[in-house]
Motif scaffolding. Structure first.
Motif, short mmCIF file in Angstrom:
data_model
loop_
_atom_site.label_atom_id
_atom_site.label_comp_id
_atom_site.label_asym_id
_atom_site.label_seq_id
_atom_site.Cartn_x
_atom_site.Cartn_y
_atom_site.Cartn_z
N VAL A 422 0.83 -1.21 0.00
CA VAL A 422 0.00 0.00 0.00
C VAL A 422 0.87 1.26 0.00
CG1 VAL A 422 -1.62 1.34 1.41
CG2 VAL A 422 -1.99 -1.11 1.06
N PHE A 423 1.97 1.24 0.74
CA PHE A 423 2.82 2.43 0.87
C PHE A 423 4.00 2.41 -0.11
CE2 PHE A 423 0.69 2.32 4.97
CZ PHE A 423 0.43 3.66 5.20
N MET A 424 3.87 1.66 -1.19
CA MET A 424 4.97 1.56 -2.14
C MET A 424 5.30 2.91 -2.77
SD MET A 424 5.32 -1.07 -5.34
CE MET A 424 5.03 -2.45 -4.25
N GLY A 425 4.32 3.76 -2.96
CA GLY A 425 4.54 5.06 -3.61
C GLY A 425 4.97 6.16 -2.66
N CYS A 426 4.96 5.91 -1.36
CA CYS A 426 5.36 6.94 -0.39
C CYS A 426 6.19 6.28 0.71
CB CYS A 426 4.14 7.66 0.20
SG CYS A 426 2.77 6.57 0.64
N LEU A 427 7.42 5.97 0.35
CA LEU A 427 8.28 5.20 1.24
C LEU A 427 8.69 5.99 2.47
CD1 LEU A 427 10.56 3.36 -1.36
CD2 LEU A 427 8.53 2.51 -0.17
N ARG A 428 8.85 7.31 2.31
CA ARG A 428 9.25 8.08 3.49
C ARG A 428 8.16 8.07 4.55
NH1 ARG A 428 11.23 14.35 3.33
NH2 ARG A 428 9.10 14.69 2.60
N ILE A 429 6.89 8.18 4.12
CA ILE A 429 5.79 8.12 5.08
C ILE A 429 5.76 6.75 5.75
CG2 ILE A 429 3.28 8.19 5.32
CD1 ILE A 429 4.54 10.90 4.88
N LEU A 430 5.96 5.68 4.97
CA LEU A 430 6.00 4.34 5.55
C LEU A 430 7.10 4.23 6.60
CD1 LEU A 430 5.30 1.32 5.67
CD2 LEU A 430 6.79 0.98 3.70
N ASN A 431 8.26 4.79 6.30
CA ASN A 431 9.38 4.69 7.23
C ASN A 431 9.11 5.45 8.52
OD1 ASN A 431 12.17 3.76 7.67
ND2 ASN A 431 12.63 5.94 7.71
N ILE A 432 8.55 6.65 8.39
CA ILE A 432 8.27 7.45 9.58
C ILE A 432 7.17 6.80 10.42
CG2 ILE A 432 7.39 9.68 10.36
CD1 ILE A 432 8.86 10.98 8.04
N LEU A 433 6.14 6.25 9.75
CA LEU A 433 5.09 5.55 10.49
C LEU A 433 5.65 4.36 11.26
CD1 LEU A 433 2.09 5.51 7.95
CD2 LEU A 433 2.25 6.79 10.08
N THR A 434 6.54 3.62 10.62
CA THR A 434 7.13 2.46 11.29
C THR A 434 7.96 2.90 12.50
OG1 THR A 434 7.23 1.29 9.18
CG2 THR A 434 8.60 0.45 10.97
N CYS A 435 8.74 3.97 12.32
CA CYS A 435 9.53 4.48 13.45
C CYS A 435 8.64 4.83 14.63
CB CYS A 435 10.33 5.70 13.02
SG CYS A 435 11.67 5.36 11.87
N GLY A 436 7.55 5.57 14.37
CA GLY A 436 6.68 6.02 15.45
C GLY A 436 5.93 4.89 16.12
N VAL A 437 5.33 3.99 15.33
CA VAL A 437 4.48 2.94 15.89
C VAL A 437 5.30 1.84 16.54
CG1 VAL A 437 2.74 1.21 15.35
CG2 VAL A 437 2.64 3.44 14.23
N ILE A 438 6.31 1.32 15.84
CA ILE A 438 7.12 0.22 16.38
C ILE A 438 7.99 0.71 17.53
CG2 ILE A 438 8.82 -1.53 15.84
CD1 ILE A 438 6.15 -1.98 14.51
N GLY A 439 8.58 1.89 17.39
CA GLY A 439 9.41 2.42 18.46
C GLY A 439 8.64 2.64 19.74
#
Length: 570
Positions: A422-439
């Motif tokens: 789903v987030f293939m076209g917006c990798l930076r958003i995917l990365n920031i979301l992962t940092c916030g949620v998983i962290g």
């Protein structure tokens, strides 16, 4: 003055006369314990066995009685006779007997005792039923008692299993009981249904008073339906056994209500309780559930996760190490747990080492090859794993279809893979979301190693299912109480704060850092060709290391004497 005292006594007496809920405190030292129907009785049992109990003035419309006695963790025994017989007595922390009354019988006696050295505090109650009510355990073929209303409970780290005997239809005094296996039509016990209920005690409370207080809400049919959570309904064709996810340190009460749909009558079994841990001193006891190794591991993990939550996208290599640590550590822990019998502390140390290797490997892959898609696939799968775990943490995970391992793992994997797609076209958003949620979730896991919280079971239930082949049959309900709401709010606050801060800070900056290996090669070539660069005159790495070693060797050499060192020439 005498009139005032009589008035006070009358008010107190009226407050105690609450139907089905009156409490009587006493001691068994008198040798005879008298009970009343529907009234809770607190008393203390001491050795030697037995103490006689009696009930007078039984109503003529009562067909059978169920007596039950409860203690926190010490066993007590209830018996039809002073002599203990396997088919006429029951021993445990929740024990009960069914009294089938004879015509004109108005008095009932039985015996209570304990084999323990220390006195046992007990709570007991008698419940009456009519000829239209089904008889819990009336078709028992598995356990010792002829009619067994008890729920038998077993637990381990992964699951808690309850078993009970099938019920029979009710019948009048002096009449032969209906046959249990004569037929399967609507006039037999096969029309009965069994509703299984679960009730959670307050978190972080292991006191005896709290248990006995809440057991009063799980005794009679109206109280069970009003206070407990109905987990599943079984028919007479189903196996009378249900499994639940074990929650060590969390008090849980289970009960079964048998319902006759033809007469619309019900009866309750004897409730059983567990904390999924032992009150005896030793490893794994309820008083020492939080291991030191777990606290150290998850505290360090939470510190790294907290940093990633707010600065992960800026410090890209640190985040990659964090993601690689999670992936490698998770699969390595499953592997060594299934294949080796080593202790938990050793498991945790080896998992930390393997996770560190996995984190450094992912960083090395990025540094050497610079393939962003591979790194972001790992990042997206970790976020997808947590989202999929949250999905099955909801009541959706208890659907019967997901008790099949094949269906569960295929659905789980599809949800996890869907996130990076789903987030293939917006990798930076995917990365920031992962940092916030998983962290931020790593902080929740650290809190769970110190305090009891149900949120840690979001991922723990998935780990249990991967480790135990029988966990697929378990219902994964957990309590959601004050602690959990507070920790959930903290988790959400950290996640939103980390995501918002990183999005605002990275605005206008490059989406991802450049390829480290290419930068290193360009920098090396620049130093070689540009003689004006001071770094051009820096010796190669091998010569610098050799020079350092030479300096270290000089520190350990003997100091030569000062003066002439060569022989004089003639």
């Amino acid at each position: 003055m005498g009139l005032l005292q009589l008035l006070v006594v009358a008010v107190l007496a009226s407050e105690r006369r609450v139907a089905g809920a009156a409490e009587v405190f006493g001691n068994s030292s008198e040798g005879l314990i008298e009970f009343s129907v529907g009234k809770f009785r607190y008393f203390e049992l001491n050795r030697p066995f037995p103490e006689e109990a009696v009930l007078h003035d039984i109503s003529s419309n009562v067909t059978f009685l169920i007596f039950q006695i409860h203690s926190q963790y010490q066993n007590t025994t209830v018996s039809f006779s002073p002599t203990l017989l396997s088919n006429a007595s029951e021993t445990g922390t929740a024990s009960g007997l069914v009294f089938i009354l004879r015509p004109e019988q108005s008095t009932c006696t039985w015996y209570l005792g304990t084999s323990g050295i220390e006195p046992v505090q007990n709570m007991a109650i008698l419940l009456s039923y009519s000829e239209r009510d089904p008889i819990p355990g009336g078709c028992n073929l598995e356990f010792d008692l002829d009619i067994d209303p008890n729920i038998y409970l077993e637990y381990n780290f992964f699951e808690t299993t309850i078993k009970f005997a099938p019920a029979n239809l009710g019948y009048a005094r002096g009449v032969d009981p209906p046959p249990c296996d004569a037929g399967m039509d609507q006039d037999s016990r096969w029309r009965l249904q069994y509703d299984v209920y679960q009730y959670f005690l307050p978190e972080n409370d292991l006191t005896e008073e709290m248990l006995l207080k809440h057991l009063q809400r799980m005794v009679s049919v109206p109280q069970v339906k009003a206070n407990a959570l109905k987990v599943v309904t079984l028919t007479a064709n189903d196996k009378t056994s249900v499994s639940f996810s074990s929650l060590p340190g969390q008090g849980v009460i289970y009960n079964v209500v048998v319902w006759d749909p033809f007469l619309n009558t019900s009866a309750a079994y004897v409730p059983a309780h567990t904390y999924a841990c032992s009150f005896e001193a030793g490893e794994g006891s309820c008083a020492s559930l939080g291991r030191v190794s777990s606290k150290v591991f998850f505290t360090l993990f939470a510190l790294l996760g907290f940093f990633v939550c707010f600065f992960g996208h800026r410090f890209w290599k640190t985040e990659l190490f964090f993601i690689g640590f999670i992936i490698m550590g998770f699969f390595f822990y499953i592997l060594i747990t299934r294949l080796t019998p080593i202790k938990y502390d050793v498991h945790l140390i080896l998992t930390a080492v393997a996770g560190s290797v996995g984190g450094m490997f992912l960083v090395a892959v990025w540094w050497r090859f610079g393939i962003l898609s591979i790194c972001m696939l790992c990042v997206g799968l970790v976020l997808g794993f947590l989202i999929s775990s949250v999905t099955f943490f909801t009541p959706l995970g208890n659907l019967k279809i997901f008790h099949d391992d094949g269906v569960f793992w295929v659905t789980f994997s599809c949800i996890a893979i869907l996130i990076p797609v789903v987030f293939m076209g917006c990798l930076r958003i995917l990365n920031i979301l992962t940092c916030g949620v998983i962290g931020s979730y790593s902080v929740v896991l650290a809190v769970g190693s110190y305090l009891s919280t149900s949120l840690s079971y979001i991922t723990l239930n998935v780990l249990k299912r991967a480790l135990n082949k029988d966990f697929h049959r378990a219902f994964t309900n957990v309590p959601f109480q004050t602690n959990d709401f507070i920790i959930l709010a903290v988790w959400g606050m950290l996640a939103v704060s980390g995501i918002t801060l990183q999005i605002r800070r990275e605005r206008g900056r490059p989406f991802f850092p450049p390829h480290p290996y290419k930068l290193w090669k360009q920098e090396r070539e620049r130093r070689v060709t540009n003689i004006l660069d001071p770094s051009y005159h820096i010796p190669p790495l091998r010569e610098r290391l050799y020079g350092r070693l030479s300096q270290i060797k000089e520190l350990f050499q003997k100091e030569q004497p000062a003066g002439e060192r060569t022989p004089l020439l003639l």
